[in-house]
Scaffold this motif. Structure first.
Motif, PDB file in Angstrom:
ATOM      1  N   LYS A 105      -4.564  10.586 -17.773  1.00 34.68           N
ATOM      2  CA  LYS A 105      -3.527   9.625 -17.449  1.00 34.68           C
ATOM      3  C   LYS A 105      -4.066   8.681 -16.385  1.00 34.68           C
ATOM      4  O   LYS A 105      -4.633   9.126 -15.386  1.00 34.68           O
ATOM      5  N   PRO A 106      -3.904   7.390 -16.591  1.00 35.10           N
ATOM      6  CA  PRO A 106      -4.389   6.467 -15.563  1.00 35.10           C
ATOM      7  C   PRO A 106      -3.536   6.598 -14.311  1.00 35.10           C
ATOM      8  O   PRO A 106      -2.320   6.775 -14.380  1.00 35.10           O
ATOM      9  N   LYS A 107      -4.191   6.535 -13.196  1.00 37.72           N
ATOM     10  CA  LYS A 107      -3.457   6.632 -11.939  1.00 37.72           C
ATOM     11  C   LYS A 107      -2.642   5.364 -11.744  1.00 37.72           C
ATOM     12  O   LYS A 107      -3.042   4.276 -12.145  1.00 37.72           O
ATOM     13  N   SER A 108      -1.490   5.521 -11.143  1.00 39.36           N
ATOM     14  CA  SER A 108      -0.661   4.347 -10.903  1.00 39.36           C
ATOM     15  C   SER A 108      -1.370   3.443  -9.904  1.00 39.36           C
ATOM     16  O   SER A 108      -2.033   3.901  -8.978  1.00 39.36           O
ATOM     17  N   GLU A 109      -1.232   2.148 -10.127  1.00 42.35           N
ATOM     18  CA  GLU A 109      -1.936   1.193  -9.283  1.00 42.35           C
ATOM     19  C   GLU A 109      -1.354   1.164  -7.879  1.00 42.35           C
ATOM     20  O   GLU A 109      -2.061   0.968  -6.910  1.00 42.35           O
ATOM     21  N   LYS A 110      -0.032   1.360  -7.777  1.00 40.48           N
ATOM     22  CA  LYS A 110       0.614   1.309  -6.475  1.00 40.48           C
ATOM     23  C   LYS A 110       0.669   2.713  -5.886  1.00 40.48           C
ATOM     24  O   LYS A 110       1.015   3.667  -6.571  1.00 40.48           O
ATOM     25  N   PRO A 111       0.342   2.858  -4.628  1.00 37.40           N
ATOM     26  CA  PRO A 111       0.475   4.176  -4.013  1.00 37.40           C
ATOM     27  C   PRO A 111       1.952   4.515  -3.817  1.00 37.40           C
ATOM     28  O   PRO A 111       2.800   3.627  -3.721  1.00 37.40           O
ATOM     29  N   MET A 112       2.255   5.794  -3.776  1.00 37.37           N
ATOM     30  CA  MET A 112       3.634   6.229  -3.594  1.00 37.37           C
ATOM     31  C   MET A 112       4.085   5.879  -2.177  1.00 37.37           C
ATOM     32  O   MET A 112       3.425   6.225  -1.203  1.00 37.37           O
ATOM     33  N   LEU A 113       5.212   5.186  -2.102  1.00 38.44           N
ATOM     34  CA  LEU A 113       5.766   4.797  -0.811  1.00 38.44           C
ATOM     35  C   LEU A 113       7.074   5.537  -0.594  1.00 38.44           C
ATOM     36  O   LEU A 113       7.727   5.974  -1.541  1.00 38.44           O
ATOM     37  N   SER A 114       7.462   5.635   0.641  1.00 38.72           N
ATOM     38  CA  SER A 114       8.767   6.216   0.926  1.00 38.72           C
ATOM     39  C   SER A 114       9.831   5.222   0.460  1.00 38.72           C
ATOM     40  O   SER A 114       9.565   4.023   0.337  1.00 38.72           O
ATOM     41  N   PRO A 115      11.042   5.694   0.177  1.00 42.13           N
ATOM     42  CA  PRO A 115      12.081   4.768  -0.293  1.00 42.13           C
ATOM     43  C   PRO A 115      12.342   3.628   0.691  1.00 42.13           C
ATOM     44  O   PRO A 115      12.538   2.487   0.278  1.00 42.13           O
ATOM     45  N   GLN A 116      12.312   3.928   1.990  1.00 44.06           N
ATOM     46  CA  GLN A 116      12.567   2.881   2.979  1.00 44.06           C
ATOM     47  C   GLN A 116      11.454   1.833   2.962  1.00 44.06           C
ATOM     48  O   GLN A 116      11.721   0.633   3.011  1.00 44.06           O
TER      49      GLN A 116
END
Length: 171
Positions: free
Chosen positions: A86-97
């Motif tokens: 699976k290709p890694k998502s381009e955007k890193p995981m951010l907190s909701p805020q």
């Protein structure tokens, strides 16, 4: 001090007999013949390993083949196994805020919303993108427990309080 040595009790060694050249050569040939036959027998690794090896090594037979011994299927398999990463998502995981702050400060979104307020029509792709971003903002605000309606109610209550103060006290 020194003990006197008696001449009668001491034997003088007789003069050593010098060997002739032929005798010396023959002794050298004999030494060479003995030395030549003192090594291991020919082919000792392949033929007679029981004489030199220990019993522990002999009990465990080593496979003389080189390389991997795992069987390889030669026929056509029914289902080829292909793993796809699976290709890694381009955007890193951010907190909701952090994601909400990023969306609120998005210049493209602001520009498109200003165009909508001015009465311009957006093409289908831009409208779809704006709708997706606004939906994501709503989801994030619900996760964080924020809503636009609460802010509007608070503003209306403050206006009511201001009006009541003006009417009552005249401050």
């Amino acid at each position: 001090m020194k003990k006197p040595t008696s001449a009668a009790g001491a034997k003088r060694p007789t003069k050593a007999h010098r060997k002739t050249r032929e005798e010396l050569n023959q002794e050298a040939r004999d030494r060479k013949r003995v030395k030549k036959h003192s090594g291991h027998s020919a082919g000792s690794r392949a033929n007679g390993s029981s004489a030199s090896g220990s019993t522990a090594q002999n009990s465990k037979q080593k496979d003389p083949r080189i390389g991997s011994k795992t069987p390889i299927p030669l026929g056509v398999t029914d289902t080829p196994v292909v793993k796809q990463h699976k290709p890694k998502s381009e955007k890193p995981m951010l907190s909701p805020q952090a994601e909400l702050d990023m969306l609120e400060n998005d210049e493209r979104l602001d520009a498109l919303l200003e165009r909508l307020e001015a009465g311009e029509k957006l093409n289908a792709e831009e409208q779809k993108w704006v709708d997706a971003k606004l939906d994501r903002i709503d989801e994030l605000m619900q996760q964080l427990g924020l809503s636009y309606e609460d802010d509007e109610d608070d503003e209306e209550e403050e206006k009511q309080d201001d009006m009541m103060r003006l009417l009552k006290g005249g401050n």
